[in-house]
Each structure stands twice: as C-alpha cells, then as structure tokens.
Write an enzyme that holds these catalytic residues in place. Structure first.
Site, short mmCIF file in Angstrom:
data_model
loop_
_atom_site.label_atom_id
_atom_site.label_comp_id
_atom_site.label_asym_id
_atom_site.label_seq_id
_atom_site.Cartn_x
_atom_site.Cartn_y
_atom_site.Cartn_z
N HIS A 1 37.59 -35.30 -15.53
CA HIS A 1 36.65 -35.84 -16.60
C HIS A 1 37.37 -36.10 -17.89
CE1 HIS A 1 32.58 -35.53 -14.31
NE2 HIS A 1 33.75 -35.76 -13.42
N TYR B 1 24.07 -33.70 -20.58
CA TYR B 1 23.29 -32.66 -21.07
C TYR B 1 22.39 -33.01 -22.13
CZ TYR B 1 27.48 -29.44 -20.40
OH TYR B 1 28.62 -28.77 -19.87
N PRO C 1 25.18 -20.88 -19.90
CA PRO C 1 25.94 -21.58 -19.21
C PRO C 1 26.18 -23.08 -19.94
CG PRO C 1 24.11 -21.51 -17.93
CD PRO C 1 23.73 -20.37 -19.14
N LYS D 1 31.38 -22.22 -20.08
CA LYS D 1 32.55 -21.30 -20.63
C LYS D 1 32.86 -20.07 -19.69
CE LYS D 1 33.90 -23.70 -23.73
NZ LYS D 1 34.83 -24.45 -22.82
N TYR E 1 35.17 -27.75 -25.87
CA TYR E 1 34.86 -27.93 -24.52
C TYR E 1 36.20 -27.90 -23.75
CZ TYR E 1 31.62 -29.97 -20.78
OH TYR E 1 31.08 -30.04 -19.59
P1 RFL Z 1 31.83 -12.17 -10.90
O1 RFL Z 1 31.79 -13.76 -10.38
O2 RFL Z 1 30.33 -11.86 -11.18
O3 RFL Z 1 32.44 -11.37 -10.03
C1 RFL Z 1 32.30 -9.76 -10.05
C2 RFL Z 1 32.47 -9.21 -8.84
O4 RFL Z 1 32.60 -7.82 -8.85
C3 RFL Z 1 31.70 -7.22 -7.81
N1 RFL Z 1 31.29 -6.01 -7.95
C4 RFL Z 1 31.81 -4.99 -7.53
N2 RFL Z 1 32.79 -4.78 -6.73
C5 RFL Z 1 33.12 -3.28 -6.32
N3 RFL Z 1 32.44 -2.37 -6.47
C6 RFL Z 1 31.32 -2.64 -7.33
N4 RFL Z 1 30.41 -1.55 -7.70
C7 RFL Z 1 31.06 -3.85 -7.65
N5 RFL Z 1 29.92 -4.40 -8.47
C8 RFL Z 1 30.15 -5.74 -8.64
C9 RFL Z 1 30.63 -8.67 -7.45
O5 RFL Z 1 30.14 -8.37 -6.11
C10 RFL Z 1 31.58 -9.97 -7.62
O6 RFL Z 1 32.16 -10.10 -6.62
O7 RFL Z 1 32.52 -11.86 -12.21
P2 RFL Z 1 33.95 -12.75 -12.84
O8 RFL Z 1 35.02 -12.56 -11.70
O9 RFL Z 1 34.23 -11.96 -14.17
O10 RFL Z 1 33.64 -14.28 -13.04
C11 RFL Z 1 32.66 -14.82 -13.89
C12 RFL Z 1 31.94 -16.08 -13.57
O11 RFL Z 1 31.46 -15.76 -12.22
C13 RFL Z 1 31.04 -16.12 -14.39
O12 RFL Z 1 31.42 -16.20 -15.61
C14 RFL Z 1 30.13 -17.68 -14.04
O13 RFL Z 1 29.90 -17.69 -12.97
C15 RFL Z 1 28.83 -17.51 -15.03
N6 RFL Z 1 28.16 -18.61 -14.52
C16 RFL Z 1 28.05 -19.76 -15.05
N7 RFL Z 1 29.21 -20.02 -15.81
C17 RFL Z 1 29.45 -21.49 -16.17
O14 RFL Z 1 30.53 -21.67 -16.54
N8 RFL Z 1 28.49 -22.38 -15.22
C18 RFL Z 1 27.63 -22.17 -14.46
O15 RFL Z 1 27.06 -22.83 -14.12
C19 RFL Z 1 27.54 -20.79 -14.29
N9 RFL Z 1 26.46 -20.39 -13.46
C20 RFL Z 1 26.77 -18.04 -13.94
C21 RFL Z 1 26.09 -18.95 -13.09
C22 RFL Z 1 26.59 -16.79 -13.68
C23 RFL Z 1 25.70 -16.38 -12.80
N10 RFL Z 1 25.45 -14.94 -12.62
C24 RFL Z 1 26.46 -13.82 -13.07
C25 RFL Z 1 24.12 -14.33 -12.33
C26 RFL Z 1 24.92 -18.68 -12.45
C27 RFL Z 1 24.85 -17.28 -12.15
C28 RFL Z 1 23.69 -17.07 -11.12
C1 PHB Z 2 27.87 -26.82 -13.00
O1 PHB Z 2 28.26 -27.95 -12.59
O2 PHB Z 2 27.25 -25.86 -12.45
C2 PHB Z 2 27.83 -26.65 -14.55
C3 PHB Z 2 28.53 -27.79 -15.38
C4 PHB Z 2 28.31 -27.75 -16.62
C5 PHB Z 2 27.69 -26.50 -17.24
C6 PHB Z 2 27.18 -25.41 -16.64
C7 PHB Z 2 27.12 -25.49 -15.17
O3 PHB Z 2 27.90 -26.30 -18.71
#
Ligand code: RFL
Ligand code: PHB
Length: 389
Positions: A72, A200, A292, A296, A384
């Site tokens: 993009h 957005y 989100p 980031k 971004y």
């Molecule tokens: P993760 O992906 O949460 O992975 C952590 C891992 O640790 C495991 N764990 C354990 N393992 C062993 N022993 C234990 N006691 C443990 N406790 C936990 C978990 O099962 C898991 O597999 O963290 P990591 O690797 O730091 O990655 C970060 C990203 O996942 C996170 O920043 C993003 O996904 C945030 N986030 C989003 N970010 C975006 O940029 N765009 C989004 O749309 C977006 N949607 C989200 C999200 C985070 C969410 N969370 C955490 C609730 C949506 C959700 C629902």
């Molecule tokens: C997504 O595609 O899940 C997404 C994209 C941009 C954002 C957050 C989530 O800022």
C-alpha cells in the site's frame, strides 16, 4: 533442560526472536501456553511496517509475504465530508504491507521444525525463578509433568496477560496506563474490500475502519460501548453501521457477506518500564499495548525483537554485557513514540462519550490542517510507515 535463552510465548514476538537467535547461533527454546491452532485462530493486526518485513526477510521467511501481501502506497482519513489521502509513498519513499498477523505467525511456525527452533506448546503454570541472578530458570507443566528450563536469559514475549512482566518486583517497575471508553468491534468476511486502501473514518455516529487481508477478504471495525457484546451486533447491523460511518462513496462499494469472525477488543495505552530487570527482558505486548488506531502493536513487538536479538547476539557471541543493560532504554525510546502516535490518532478519529463542542472543534481543526498541510501529512506518513529503529 538447559539453553542460553528461554523465550516465553510463541506469538509473533517470541517466534521472530527465536528464529533470529537461531540464525545467529544462539541456543534458545520457546514455550507457549496455547496450541498452534489456537494461536493461529486469533485475528489481530493487518498492516506491516518495514521493520517487520525486514526481519522476515533477514530470516528468509518473506516469500509468502512478498507474494501474497498487498503493498500500500497510502491510506485515508475520512472526516464525514471528504477523504484525506495520506500519500505515504510520495511523502516518505516507503510503503506498508497488508498481510495478516495470522499469516506472519503461520510462516514463523511452519519454519520451526526445519530450522530446529524448539517450541513447546500447551504448557501450563509457567513460572519464572531467580531473575535477579545469572542463572534464572523457568518451570512449567506439560502433560501433567513439571519441567524446568535452566538458562542465562529469559525473554518474556507472553503478551499483556502473561507472567513475565509480573515477575518484576513492583518496587522496580512503573506502569503507565490509559483506558479508552470504547472498544473495537471487528468483523472478517470473504468479500472484496470497499476501497483499495484503508479508510479510517470519524463520523458523528463513531469511528469506522475499512481494512483488508486480500483482494477477496475484508476486515472492518466500528467502535462500540464497552458494555456491548459481539452478539448484540448482527452482521446486518454492522454492515448498516459501516455504510453510514464510512460515508456514501465507500458505502456504494461495500460488498456484504457473512462474518467469519466477530469480536470486540478493548482499547488501551499501556507501558511498563523498565523493559529489562536482571536476567529478564520483555518484548512486545508483555511490556506495552497501543490502541490499534495506526496499526502499531505487532510492529512495535517486531522492533523490540530487533533490539533484543541484537543485544543477545552481542552478549552471547561477543561477551558484551552492556548490550543487555542498554536494551530497555533503546526499546522504550521507540515505544513511547509509537504510543504517542497511536494515542493521538485515536483521539483524532474517535468521538469520546462526554466529549464536548470544544473537543469536537479541535478534531475538525486538526483534520482540516492535515488536509491542507504537506508537513502535517508527512508527519503522519512517517509515523505510519514506522520510525527508524
Ligand atoms: P501475543 O500475540 O499476545 O503473544 C503472546 C503469546 O504468549 C502466550 N502466553 C504464554 N505462553 C507461555 N506461558 C504463559 N503463561 C503464557 N501466557 C501467554 C500467549 O498464548 C501468546 O501466544 O503478543 P506479541 O507476540 O507481543 O505480539 C503482539 C501482537 O499480537 C499485538 O501487539 C497486536 O496483535 C495488537 N493487536 C492489534 N494490533 C494491530 O496493530 N492491529 C490490530 O488490529 C490489532 N488487533 C490486537 C488486536 C491485540 C488483541 N489482543 C491482545 C487482545 C486484537 C486483539 C484482540
Ligand atoms: C487490520 O487490518 O486489522 C487493521 C488495520 C489497521 C489498523 C488496525 C487494524 O490500524
């Protein structure tokens, strides 16, 4: 079991770090609470900055990302009347990739066996011990048997709810927390996106985001009160709401279809400092959360991993102790800037309950400023695509 680095958590941060260390010849083991299928079922981020793409490239796992990811050159802010396009390629010379976190994790997971990265799934009762010493260890239960991993460094990649951050004494760490009065309801559907770039939108009925995973899979969000449940929102209700909030042009191009995933995520800004204590380092969501808006979260996890892998490689390969002690300051300097960007974009694009006329006038003024200022657009664009590491 004995290793140099015990990594807790096999999300993107843990697996990325494991592969980077393996590639440098640093011995490590990853342990994970969930099953591989469960980890892959979590639908999360969708936009990858250069740092994340570069790291996948460095470990030679970028083939599918490059083949299937969508490049993009820009994204849009909608203010109810117009689309303000942020030309990230024109303003920064860089681009972002639209490629789901699930796919990044799958690529990292699939390569574990071939690369000899040992990952132990479905562990219970993970506990960290002696983190203030040079000989820390981790215990856990696997299949009803207690196991122990002795190591030199533990890296907590176990997300916001994991045990690693909590192992740091309260007297040492400080938590910075801001909770937002709404959540994002996300829907994934196998329909073509309504626009070729992300939108957005700040509408009087609330926030909406049009995103995608591919040319045939769309990801949409609307903000909802924290008291709402996903079941309160039928697919029809979400499509109707998106059509209003995204504005008539996008609405005309929305293809409706059944949701294949629907969930509500709360929004918070959170930082824990320091990100290292003794022989424990924290990476990703275990140390910080961003709302989100701005995409980031995953990318910040990747930049932590970049700094951590560099520090650990210098420590184990060149006996450089300063590398590890400098990790926290280096990582936090970038973390705070991403926190600032995510917080400011969240404030700009959402209608806050109780927000008055003044707050709204500030949003209107800021959006108008952005629409008419190349400097303002450049600032948004360079944040971004991701600040330098
Ligand atoms: P993760 O992906 O949460 O992975 C952590 C891992 O640790 C495991 N764990 C354990 N393992 C062993 N022993 C234990 N006691 C443990 N406790 C936990 C978990 O099962 C898991 O597999 O963290 P990591 O690797 O730091 O990655 C970060 C990203 O996942 C996170 O920043 C993003 O996904 C945030 N986030 C989003 N970010 C975006 O940029 N765009 C989004 O749309 C977006 N949607 C989200 C999200 C985070 C969410 N969370 C955490 C609730 C949506 C959700 C629902
Ligand atoms: C997504 O595609 O899940 C997404 C994209 C941009 C954002 C957050 C989530 O800022």
């Amino acid at each position: 079991m004995k290793t140099d680095v015990c990594i807790i958590g096999a999300g993107p941060a843990g697996l990325l770090l494991g592969h980077l260390l393996k590639a440098e010849g640093v011995d490590c083991v990853v342990i994970e609470r969930r099953s591989p299928d469960y980890v892959l079922s979590r639908i999360r981020a969708g936009v990858l900055e250069n740092i994340t793409v570069d790291l996948m490239e460095r470990i030679g796992l970028d083939r599918r990302l490059k083949a299937e990811g969508l490049v993009h050159d820009g994204f849009n802010l909608a203010d109810g009347e117009r689309l303000i396009r942020i030309d990230i390629a024109g303003l920064t010379g860089q681009q972002v990739y639209v490629y789901g976190q699930t796919e990044v994790t799958r690529d990292l997971m699939d390569a574990c066996e071939e690369r000899g990265l040992e990952t132990i799934y479905e562990v219970e009762d993970t506990a960290l011990h002696d983190i203030e010493s040079d000989a820390p260890y981790v215990t856990f239960d696997k299949g009803g048997q207690q196991q122990r991993i002795d190591c030199r460094i533990i890296v907590g990649c176990d997300g916001f709810h994991g045990p690693s951050r909590r192992a740091i004494p309260a007297s040492v760490g400080k938590e910075y927390m801001l909770e937002y009065p709404f959540g994002w309801l996300g829907i994934l559907a196998d329909v073509p996106p309504c626009n070729h770039e992300l939108i957005y939108a700040n509408h009087e009925r609330g926030f909406a985001l049009a995103s995608m995973r591919s040319e045939t899979r769309s990801r949409y969000y609307v903000d909802v009160p924290l008291t709402d449940k996903a079941d309160d929102w039928s697919d029809e209700r979400i499509w109707d709401e998106l059509a209003i909030r995204l504005g008539p042009d996008a609405a005309a191009n929305i293809t409706r279809g059944p949701s294949i995933e629907k969930s509500i995520a709360p929004l918070r800004s959170f930082v824990f400092a320091p990100m290292r204590h003794g022989s424990l380092m924290l990476c990703g969501d275990s140390a910080h959360i961003v709302p989100p808006t701005g995409a980031k979260g995953l990318n910040l996890a990747a930049s932590d991993v970049h700094y951590a892998a560099e520090a650990l490689t210098r420590f184990f390969k060149a006996s450089d102790n300063d590398a590890i002690s400098g990790y926290s300051d280096k990582a936090l300097s970038r973390v705070w800037k991403s926190e600032r960007f995510s917080w400011s974009l969240t404030n700009l694009m959402h209608r806050f309950p109780g927000g008055g006329d003044f707050e709204r006038a500030m949003q209107v003024a800021e959006l108008d400023y952005i629409a008419n200022s190349r400097a303002a657009q450049t600032s948004i664009a360079e944040n971004y695509v991701g600040l330098p590491v």
